[in-house]
Scaffold this motif. Structure first.
Motif, short mmCIF file in Angstrom:
data_model
loop_
_atom_site.label_atom_id
_atom_site.label_comp_id
_atom_site.label_asym_id
_atom_site.label_seq_id
_atom_site.Cartn_x
_atom_site.Cartn_y
_atom_site.Cartn_z
N ILE A 97 0.83 -1.20 0.00
CA ILE A 97 0.00 0.00 0.00
C ILE A 97 0.87 1.25 0.00
O ILE A 97 0.59 2.22 -0.73
N MET A 98 1.94 1.22 0.79
CA MET A 98 2.73 2.43 0.98
C MET A 98 3.74 2.68 -0.13
O MET A 98 4.13 3.84 -0.34
N LEU A 99 4.17 1.66 -0.85
CA LEU A 99 5.19 1.87 -1.89
C LEU A 99 4.72 2.87 -2.95
O LEU A 99 5.45 3.84 -3.24
N PRO A 100 3.54 2.69 -3.57
CA PRO A 100 3.12 3.69 -4.57
C PRO A 100 2.91 5.09 -3.99
O PRO A 100 3.16 6.09 -4.66
N ILE A 101 2.46 5.15 -2.73
CA ILE A 101 2.25 6.46 -2.10
C ILE A 101 3.58 7.18 -1.90
O ILE A 101 3.72 8.38 -2.20
N THR A 102 4.58 6.45 -1.41
CA THR A 102 5.89 7.08 -1.18
C THR A 102 6.59 7.42 -2.49
O THR A 102 7.31 8.43 -2.56
N ILE A 103 6.39 6.61 -3.53
CA ILE A 103 6.96 6.94 -4.85
C ILE A 103 6.34 8.23 -5.38
O ILE A 103 7.03 9.11 -5.90
N PHE A 104 5.01 8.33 -5.24
CA PHE A 104 4.33 9.55 -5.70
C PHE A 104 4.84 10.78 -4.95
O PHE A 104 5.11 11.82 -5.55
N LEU A 105 4.98 10.66 -3.63
CA LEU A 105 5.44 11.80 -2.84
C LEU A 105 6.91 12.12 -3.11
O LEU A 105 7.32 13.28 -2.99
N TYR A 106 7.68 11.12 -3.51
CA TYR A 106 9.07 11.37 -3.88
C TYR A 106 9.15 12.29 -5.09
O TYR A 106 9.95 13.25 -5.11
N LYS A 164 13.30 14.92 -0.85
CA LYS A 164 13.58 13.79 -1.74
C LYS A 164 14.34 12.69 -1.01
O LYS A 164 14.05 11.50 -1.19
N ALA A 165 15.31 13.07 -0.19
CA ALA A 165 16.08 12.07 0.56
C ALA A 165 15.18 11.31 1.52
O ALA A 165 15.29 10.08 1.65
N LEU A 166 14.27 12.02 2.17
CA LEU A 166 13.37 11.40 3.14
C LEU A 166 12.47 10.37 2.47
O LEU A 166 12.34 9.23 2.95
N PHE A 167 11.88 10.74 1.34
CA PHE A 167 10.97 9.82 0.67
C PHE A 167 11.72 8.74 -0.12
O PHE A 167 11.16 7.67 -0.36
N PHE A 168 12.96 9.00 -0.48
CA PHE A 168 13.77 7.93 -1.08
C PHE A 168 14.01 6.82 -0.06
O PHE A 168 13.94 5.64 -0.40
N TRP A 192 6.50 3.80 10.18
CA TRP A 192 7.17 5.10 10.16
C TRP A 192 6.99 5.79 8.82
O TRP A 192 6.78 7.02 8.77
N THR A 193 7.05 5.05 7.72
CA THR A 193 6.82 5.66 6.39
C THR A 193 5.38 6.16 6.25
O THR A 193 5.13 7.15 5.58
N VAL A 194 4.43 5.45 6.89
CA VAL A 194 3.04 5.93 6.90
C VAL A 194 2.98 7.27 7.63
O VAL A 194 2.35 8.23 7.16
N LEU A 195 3.63 7.33 8.78
CA LEU A 195 3.66 8.56 9.58
C LEU A 195 4.27 9.71 8.79
O LEU A 195 3.71 10.81 8.73
N ILE A 196 5.41 9.47 8.16
CA ILE A 196 6.09 10.51 7.39
C ILE A 196 5.23 10.97 6.22
O ILE A 196 5.07 12.18 5.97
N SER A 197 4.65 10.02 5.50
CA SER A 197 3.89 10.35 4.30
C SER A 197 2.67 11.21 4.62
O SER A 197 2.44 12.25 3.97
N PHE A 198 1.91 10.80 5.60
CA PHE A 198 0.65 11.49 5.85
C PHE A 198 0.83 12.79 6.65
O PHE A 198 0.05 13.72 6.49
N THR A 199 1.86 12.85 7.48
CA THR A 199 2.13 14.14 8.13
C THR A 199 2.68 15.14 7.11
O THR A 199 2.44 16.35 7.23
N PHE A 200 3.39 14.64 6.10
CA PHE A 200 3.85 15.52 5.03
C PHE A 200 2.68 16.06 4.23
O PHE A 200 2.66 17.24 3.84
N ILE A 201 1.69 15.21 3.97
CA ILE A 201 0.49 15.67 3.29
C ILE A 201 -0.21 16.75 4.12
O ILE A 201 -0.67 17.77 3.60
#
Length: 245
Positions: A40-49, A62-66, A101-110
């Protein structure tokens, strides 16, 4: 009774034991999470990258989402092999915690993008140039550190097994205080309406929703991360507790 039968009985007892988990989550983290959430999170993190990291001259976003993409990609590959998952259970739980943690980073970034938006196209410059970024990031970081410590406190050996008042309906009055809680609920609805009304009328609803969403995510997902770390420790002493078929 031979040793093989004794081993099977001992294994079954271990499998039937319930592992402790904090009172603020509904169920414990299991190895099966590695089969679902990284996908679920891979496409979301790629998009945010690419989207969130667009025009990122500093390189932090970019480094964070990489890193997030690497975590989810590796977790997917690792989770394809049950033999690896069952052999390295502690590592699997750590990976699950990192995926959380990637879920946390992704959605707090949104939430950060919503809080700092000025109507311009989505890019890293929106975050870097906004004076509101630190107003969002610093409180979220402090909440994250506090809430991780708060959840970890529940996992200390002296606190395990207790029935926490925060997790019992009786604490909040149950049926005996139905009218009182109805009034509190009505007050809460009115309070939220008073807070949101100016934001809606002045066009700041995205900012209010962004910071509210960020707080919610920052409070919720550390519970999964802490439980995953505890599971990684627990599984070393109880290697037969959880296993993928």
């Amino acid at each position: 009774m031979n040793k093989k039968k004794l081993y099977k009985q001992s294994r079954q007892r271990n499998m039937n034991e319930e592992r402790y988990y904090g009172p603020l989550i509904t169920n414990e983290v299991s190895l099966g999470y590695i089969k679902i959430y990284p996908w679920i999170m891979l496409p979301i993190t790629i998009f945010l990258y690419f989207a969130g990291g667009y025009n990122d001259t500093v390189g932090i976003i970019k480094a964070l989402f990489f890193i997030c993409v690497l975590i989810n990609g590796f977790s997917i590959m690792f989770g394809l092999f049950n033999s690896l998952v069952n052999r390295f259970k502690s590592l699997t739980y750590i990976l699950i915690g990192l995926v959380a943690w990637t879920v946390l980073i992704s959605f707090t970034f949104i939430g950060l993008l919503m809080f700092t938006t000025d109507g311009s196209p989505l890019s890293a410059r929106t975050v870097y140039d906004s004076d509101l970024s630190l107003i969002y990031v610093i409180p979220m970081l402090l909440i994250f550190l506090f809430i991780c410590g708060f959840y970890a406190w529940y996992y200390l050996p002296k606190n395990q097994g207790k029935i926490w008042a925060i997790n019992r309906w009786e604490t909040y009055g149950g049926e005996e205080k139905g009218k009182k809680h109805e009034r509190l609920f009505n007050f809460g609805v009115a309070f939220v309406a008073v807070i949101l009304a100016p934001a809606i009328l002045t066009g700041y609803i995205e900012k209010v929703f962004g910071i509210s969403f960020g707080i919610l995510i920052t409070v919720a997902f550390p519970a999964v991360m802490v439980d995953a770390v505890y599971a990684a420790i627990y599984i070393r002493k109880h290697p037969d507790y959880d296993e993928l078929n």
